[in-house]
Design a protein around this motif. Structure first.
Motif, PDB file in Angstrom:
ATOM      1  N   PRO A 519       0.821  -1.218   0.000  1.00  0.00           N
ATOM      2  CA  PRO A 519       0.000   0.000   0.000  1.00  0.00           C
ATOM      3  C   PRO A 519       0.855   1.267   0.000  1.00  0.00           C
ATOM      4  N   LYS A 520       0.307   2.371  -0.549  1.00  0.00           N
ATOM      5  CA  LYS A 520       0.991   3.662  -0.628  1.00  0.00           C
ATOM      6  C   LYS A 520       0.012   4.780  -0.270  1.00  0.00           C
ATOM      7  N   LEU A 521       0.525   5.843   0.348  1.00  0.00           N
ATOM      8  CA  LEU A 521      -0.288   7.015   0.656  1.00  0.00           C
ATOM      9  C   LEU A 521       0.587   8.256   0.575  1.00  0.00           C
ATOM     10  N   ASN A 522       0.150   9.242  -0.222  1.00  0.00           N
ATOM     11  CA  ASN A 522       0.897  10.487  -0.390  1.00  0.00           C
ATOM     12  C   ASN A 522      -0.056  11.671  -0.259  1.00  0.00           C
ATOM     13  N   VAL A 523       0.350  12.653   0.516  1.00  0.00           N
ATOM     14  CA  VAL A 523      -0.446  13.855   0.733  1.00  0.00           C
ATOM     15  C   VAL A 523       0.403  15.072   0.386  1.00  0.00           C
ATOM     16  N   GLN A 524      -0.204  16.025  -0.330  1.00  0.00           N
ATOM     17  CA  GLN A 524       0.534  17.210  -0.770  1.00  0.00           C
ATOM     18  C   GLN A 524      -0.318  18.450  -0.538  1.00  0.00           C
ATOM     19  N   TYR A 525       0.303  19.481   0.003  1.00  0.00           N
ATOM     20  CA  TYR A 525      -0.387  20.755   0.214  1.00  0.00           C
ATOM     21  C   TYR A 525       0.439  21.858  -0.438  1.00  0.00           C
ATOM     22  N   THR A 526      -0.151  22.550  -1.410  1.00  0.00           N
ATOM     23  CA  THR A 526       0.518  23.634  -2.125  1.00  0.00           C
ATOM     24  C   THR A 526      -0.047  24.951  -1.623  1.00  0.00           C
ATOM     25  N   ALA A 527       0.718  25.612  -0.769  1.00  0.00           N
ATOM     26  CA  ALA A 527       0.245  26.864  -0.167  1.00  0.00           C
ATOM     27  C   ALA A 527       0.084  27.948  -1.220  1.00  0.00           C
ATOM     28  N   ASN A 528       1.050  28.029  -2.129  1.00  0.00           N
ATOM     29  CA  ASN A 528       1.018  28.993  -3.224  1.00  0.00           C
ATOM     30  C   ASN A 528       2.036  28.549  -4.260  1.00  0.00           C
ATOM     31  N   GLU A 529       2.360  29.417  -5.208  1.00  0.00           N
ATOM     32  CA  GLU A 529       3.290  29.037  -6.267  1.00  0.00           C
ATOM     33  C   GLU A 529       4.737  28.980  -5.795  1.00  0.00           C
ATOM     34  N   GLN A 530       4.967  29.288  -4.519  1.00  0.00           N
ATOM     35  CA  GLN A 530       6.324  29.273  -3.983  1.00  0.00           C
ATOM     36  C   GLN A 530       6.556  28.177  -2.947  1.00  0.00           C
ATOM     37  N   VAL A 531       5.518  27.647  -2.328  1.00  0.00           N
ATOM     38  CA  VAL A 531       5.694  26.717  -1.211  1.00  0.00           C
ATOM     39  C   VAL A 531       4.774  25.508  -1.369  1.00  0.00           C
ATOM     40  N   GLN A 532       5.354  24.333  -1.163  1.00  0.00           N
ATOM     41  CA  GLN A 532       4.584  23.099  -1.213  1.00  0.00           C
ATOM     42  C   GLN A 532       5.142  22.120  -0.172  1.00  0.00           C
ATOM     43  N   PHE A 533       4.243  21.511   0.597  1.00  0.00           N
ATOM     44  CA  PHE A 533       4.620  20.507   1.586  1.00  0.00           C
ATOM     45  C   PHE A 533       4.092  19.146   1.134  1.00  0.00           C
ATOM     46  N   TYR A 534       4.813  18.090   1.481  1.00  0.00           N
ATOM     47  CA  TYR A 534       4.323  16.765   1.125  1.00  0.00           C
ATOM     48  C   TYR A 534       4.721  15.726   2.172  1.00  0.00           C
ATOM     49  N   LEU A 535       3.865  14.723   2.280  1.00  0.00           N
ATOM     50  CA  LEU A 535       4.112  13.567   3.131  1.00  0.00           C
ATOM     51  C   LEU A 535       3.931  12.321   2.281  1.00  0.00           C
ATOM     52  N   LYS A 536       4.930  11.469   2.284  1.00  0.00           N
ATOM     53  CA  LYS A 536       4.864  10.218   1.539  1.00  0.00           C
ATOM     54  C   LYS A 536       5.022   9.056   2.511  1.00  0.00           C
ATOM     55  N   ALA A 537       4.280   8.017   2.283  1.00  0.00           N
ATOM     56  CA  ALA A 537       4.397   6.815   3.103  1.00  0.00           C
ATOM     57  C   ALA A 537       4.052   5.615   2.241  1.00  0.00           C
ATOM     58  N   GLY A 538       4.722   4.501   2.496  1.00  0.00           N
ATOM     59  CA  GLY A 538       4.427   3.334   1.684  1.00  0.00           C
ATOM     60  C   GLY A 538       5.246   2.126   2.052  1.00  0.00           C
ATOM     61  N   LYS A 539       4.861   1.048   1.454  1.00  0.00           N
ATOM     62  CA  LYS A 539       5.537  -0.237   1.623  1.00  0.00           C
ATOM     63  C   LYS A 539       6.054  -0.691   0.268  1.00  0.00           C
ATOM     64  N   GLY A 540       7.289  -1.182   0.243  1.00  0.00           N
ATOM     65  CA  GLY A 540       7.868  -1.736  -0.973  1.00  0.00           C
ATOM     66  C   GLY A 540       8.549  -3.056  -0.644  1.00  0.00           C
ATOM     67  N   PHE A 541       9.357  -3.560  -1.571  1.00  0.00           N
ATOM     68  CA  PHE A 541      10.037  -4.837  -1.327  1.00  0.00           C
ATOM     69  C   PHE A 541      11.164  -5.026  -2.331  1.00  0.00           C
ATOM     70  N   HIS A 542      12.087  -5.912  -1.986  1.00  0.00           N
ATOM     71  CA  HIS A 542      13.028  -6.436  -2.966  1.00  0.00           C
ATOM     72  C   HIS A 542      12.985  -7.961  -2.907  1.00  0.00           C
ATOM     73  N   SER A 543      12.864  -8.580  -4.067  1.00  0.00           N
ATOM     74  CA  SER A 543      12.767 -10.040  -4.118  1.00  0.00           C
ATOM     75  C   SER A 543      14.138 -10.667  -3.898  1.00  0.00           C
ATOM     76  N   ASN A 544      14.121 -11.905  -3.499  1.00  0.00           N
ATOM     77  CA  ASN A 544      15.358 -12.644  -3.296  1.00  0.00           C
ATOM     78  C   ASN A 544      15.724 -13.414  -4.567  1.00  0.00           C
ATOM     79  N   ASN A 545      16.977 -13.805  -4.641  1.00  0.00           N
ATOM     80  CA  ASN A 545      17.460 -14.622  -5.741  1.00  0.00           C
ATOM     81  C   ASN A 545      16.799 -16.002  -5.693  1.00  0.00           C
ATOM     82  N   ALA A 546      16.380 -16.513  -6.846  1.00  0.00           N
ATOM     83  CA  ALA A 546      15.684 -17.797  -6.904  1.00  0.00           C
ATOM     84  C   ALA A 546      16.532 -18.928  -6.328  1.00  0.00           C
ATOM     85  N   ILE A 547      17.842 -18.863  -6.502  1.00  0.00           N
ATOM     86  CA  ILE A 547      18.720 -19.911  -5.977  1.00  0.00           C
ATOM     87  C   ILE A 547      18.650 -19.941  -4.460  1.00  0.00           C
TER      88      ILE A 547
END
Length: 757
Positions: A519-547
């Motif tokens: 799952p992923k969740l991202n929130v962004q707030y653009t106050a004006n053309e000069q300032v923007q805040f963001y929060l990113k959160a999520g889950k990822g992975f790397h697979s293992n070698n088949a051997i």
């Protein structure tokens, strides 16, 4: 919980209803490059108090409360235009190439990658690029190192990771995976040398596991390159440098201007490289690349793109050498793991000397891609892509010399041949409610890897077989399904999504399957053309070698990564652009790949850090860049004064000055700095840091260009790569545990001449 849900629904309904109450007029249009007639993505379309950006098809939609308006259209590297528009008439806006002005960069609500895309395009427009290594270094905070000759994939360092050759960085070109799953030399092995720099149109990157469209290996970051669909000019270039270095490259347009007007483009590109390198033993490095691409607009709603490429390389490697082989006074570990100072080896060599001259390898890759992009009308779009790769890899390596076999030596051979084929599909819809926009995307990707004769074995210096470490065929499948929803309302952007990945691993006749949800969740707030805040959160992975999966030797199949970023995009001055983020990343299991052919379970790890990137235009022709990256990588279950992650960067910085004068003189002076890093988990051994500067100067005119590149301008003595090795040299009574290294390139000058037509 019930009250919270009810309150959220009421707030959402108020936002939507307030917007719907205002009478809105819809302005639509497409922004293209005037020469190539190709879409311009992320172009800014704005009017007083309101703005938007174009999508990958160059399309935009802007809701305004008036029947007519004057729209300002801009994008970095193009001349700004003002266009009078009426809401009922779709626009086609052609942008001319122009000077680079950071004042035109606006901070607007948009998908999560916009700020990174902006920084990337600024750098791509300013800096002369003539190698795939240069392309990877455009990512702020990403470092690479070569330690086994120029033909092997680079080691990647980013966000507190020694990501090996790609284990924690997802790399793609035109949507095709570059990472090789279950590669005999390293999980996620990403060899980018098949990419010709002159064919690159844009590149995109994102740090962390926050993006539904990117699956396996997207823990630390992803890096996506896109080749040009059309050329603005044809180019032939020749380069000549020290160490018997030569490069010839060409990118040739095949169709007429009339064909381009009709939406048809075709070009071919080629590249040949040769160098002996700075080592006493000549590398005899040879690389040949060919690439071709064809695109055709099929009616008003479909675009077909076909491309094919081939790449082959051979090289001789000097490899890593122990510190004691160069001189006395180096550090090693005794039997109790304590650091001691030791004398020089029985026979010493120079930093650029060679101990085992039998090292080296060869590699080749053939790619074919077909993509159909469709506008299904009513705000629906679809993409379908098929790809195929045939790949060969052979490497002879010896980093321990006589530690394992005091008679024959420790020469090892790694070999594999594989077919990789797959599909990427995406269906998207955009729904508008007044000023509110909901973008829904569902995607499907499936990939099949088939290797033939995957082999890891001990051989003699004459490559005669001694014994097997690993041998067998691999059959690996990965299917991913993802859903992504982005809701934009006023200054707020909410992005939520998830992907589900299924894996099937088969090695030597045994099969294992596994599934992971991200799952992923991202929130962004653009106050004006000069300032923007963001929060990113999520889950990822790397697979293992088949051997390793089939061997079940304590390694998880799909260990997860959990991360979060809290960031800021800010323009405190019209020509100053800042991006800053504090981040955290937790891995269920770190993978450690060794040259002995094993993947060792590294345990749970935690990383936290701060990234800062700044771009400042000092004058119309002068630009400054600064990137600072701090990280604290540790094993999660470690005692005090232990748990360091070997070779993981803790403090890196890149930056410099780029210039682009109207008389055609352009280039830049840049630096890269990496702080000392732990060589082992107790930091009793150390990988030395370095500070290296490069200089590039070009004189560019309409029909030709002359350039000079100097790597390591100050001739710094540095170690490009260092790693702990238990090695034994000829004449030594017992193996020694200490750092081995590959020296970095000394002062290296290269001239380039290019002709445009």
């Amino acid at each position: 919980m019930h009250l919270l849900k009810k309150t959220a629904c009421i707030v959402l309904l108020l936002i939507v209803s307030t917007s719907l109450c205002r009478a809105q007029k819809i302005y639509k249009g497409t922004v293209i490059d005037q020469i190539t007639r190709q879409p311009v993505e992320y172009a800014v379309v704005s009017t007083t108090g309101k703005g938007t950006t174009t999508d990958k098809n160059g399309d935009f939609r802007l809701n305004l409360p008036v029947d007519s308006a004057t729209l300002t259209v801009s994008f970095i590297g193009y001349t700004m235009q003002q266009v009078k528009a009426e809401h009922a008439k779709p626009l086609l806006i052609s942008l001319n190439r122009g000077s680079i002005d950071l004042k035109e960069v606006m901070i607007l609500p948009g998908l999560n990658n916009n700020s990174f895309h902006t920084l990337g395009n600024i750098d791509l427009n300013l800096r002369p690029i003539n190698s795939s290594q240069d392309l990877m270094r455009l990512v702020p905070g990403l470092f690479i190192a070569q330690h086994m000759g120029g033909g092997k994939a680079e080691q990647i360092f980013v966000r507190g990771f020694d990501a090996d050759h790609g284990t924690d960085v997802n790399v793609s070109v035109d949507g095709m995976p570059v990472n090789m799953v279950s590669n005999i030399h390293g999980q996620g092995y990403a060899d980018l040398h098949f990419l010709i720099p002159e064919t690159i149109a844009t590149f995109d990157y994102g740090k962390g596991p926050y993006y539904t469209g990117y699956g396996d290996f997207t823990t630390a970051a992803y890096l996506a390159f896109n080749t040009k669909d059309a050329l603005d000019k044809s180019t032939i270039s020749l380069e000549r440098g020290q160490f018997n270095t030569f490069r010839a490259a060409g990118v040739i347009d095949l169709l007429s201007a009339r064909a381009k007007q009709n939406g048809e483009n075709a070009y071919i590109a080629g590249e040949y490289n040769y160098t002996d390198g700075a080592f006493k033993l000549p590398e005899h490095y040879k690389r040949t690349n060919l690439f071709g691409k064809y695109s055709k607009q099929l009616g008003a709603g479909n675009k077909l793109t076909l491309s094919a490429s081939t790449f082959s390389t051979t090289w001789v490697a000097s490899g890593e050498i122990p510190q004691r082989a160069v001189g006395a006074g180096s550090t090693a570990l005794d039997d109790n793991g304590n650091p001691v100072t030791i004398p020089a080896a029985p026979v010493t060599i120079s930093r650029f000397g060679t101990i085992d001259s039998a090292q080296g390898g060869k590699s080749s890759r053939i790619n074919a891609l077909a993509k159909l992009s469709s506008d299904l009308k009513n705000n629906w779009t679809m993409e379908n892509q098929l790809y195929y790769t045939h790949y060969k890899f052979l490497l002879h390596v010896n980093s321990t010399f006589f530690a394992l076999d005091s008679i024959n030596g420790d020469e090892k051979q790694q070999h594999e041949e594989r077919d990789m084929f797959g599909y990427n599909g995406k269906l998207s819809n955009r729904k508008y409610w007044g000023n509110n926009l909901l973008t829904s995307t569902v995607g499907l990707s499936t990939r099949f890897d088939r290797t033939y004769g995957t082999d890891y074995s001990f051989v003699t210096e004459q490559y005669q077989f001694l014994s097997n470490v690993t041998h067998g065929d691999i059959r690996q499948n990965n299917t991913g399904l993802y859903l992504d929803e982005t809701f934009e309302s006023g200054k707020w952007l909410l992005n939520a999504g998830s992907r589900l990945d299924y894996f099937s691993f088969n090695f030597a006749g045994s099969t294992r399957t596994d599934v992971i949800a991200s799952p992923k969740l991202n929130v962004q707030y653009t106050a004006n053309e000069q300032v923007q805040f963001y929060l990113k959160a999520g889950k990822g992975f790397h697979s293992n070698n088949a051997i390793a999966v089939i061997g079940n030797n304590g390694l998880q199949t799909l260990p997860a990564a959990y991360g979060a970023d809290l960031g800021l995009n800010w323009k405190p001055l019209p020509r100053l652009y800042l991006n800053a983020a504090a981040w955290y990343l937790y891995l269920q299991q770190e993978f450690i790949y060794t040259d002995d052919g094993d993947i060792a379970p590294g345990g749970r790890t935690r990383r936290m850090g701060v990234d800062l990137s700044a771009r400042y235009q000092l004058a119309p022709w002068l630009f400054a860049a600064l990137n600072i990256n701090l990280a604290r990588p540790r094993l999660a279950d470690s005692a005090k004064n232990t748990g360091y992650l070997p070779l993981a960067p803790t403090f890196t910085s890149t930056g410099g000055l780029d210039f682009k004068l109207k008389n055609g003189i352009n280039g830049g002076l840049s630096y890269r700095y990496m702080h000392d890093r732990p060589g082992n988990n107790t930091y009793t051994l150390k990988a030395d840091g370095y500070f290296v500067t490069d200089l590039k100067v070009n004189y560019t005119q309409k029909r030709y260009e002359v350039g000079l590149t100097i790597e390591n301008l100050l001739n710094t003595q540095w170690q490009e790569y260092a790693v702990e090795q238990v090695s034994r040299l000829r004449g030594e009574a017992a193996p020694v545990d200490q750092m081995s290294f590959t020296p970095g390139t000394p002062f290296f000058a290269k001239l380039r001449v290019a002709v445009f037509f």
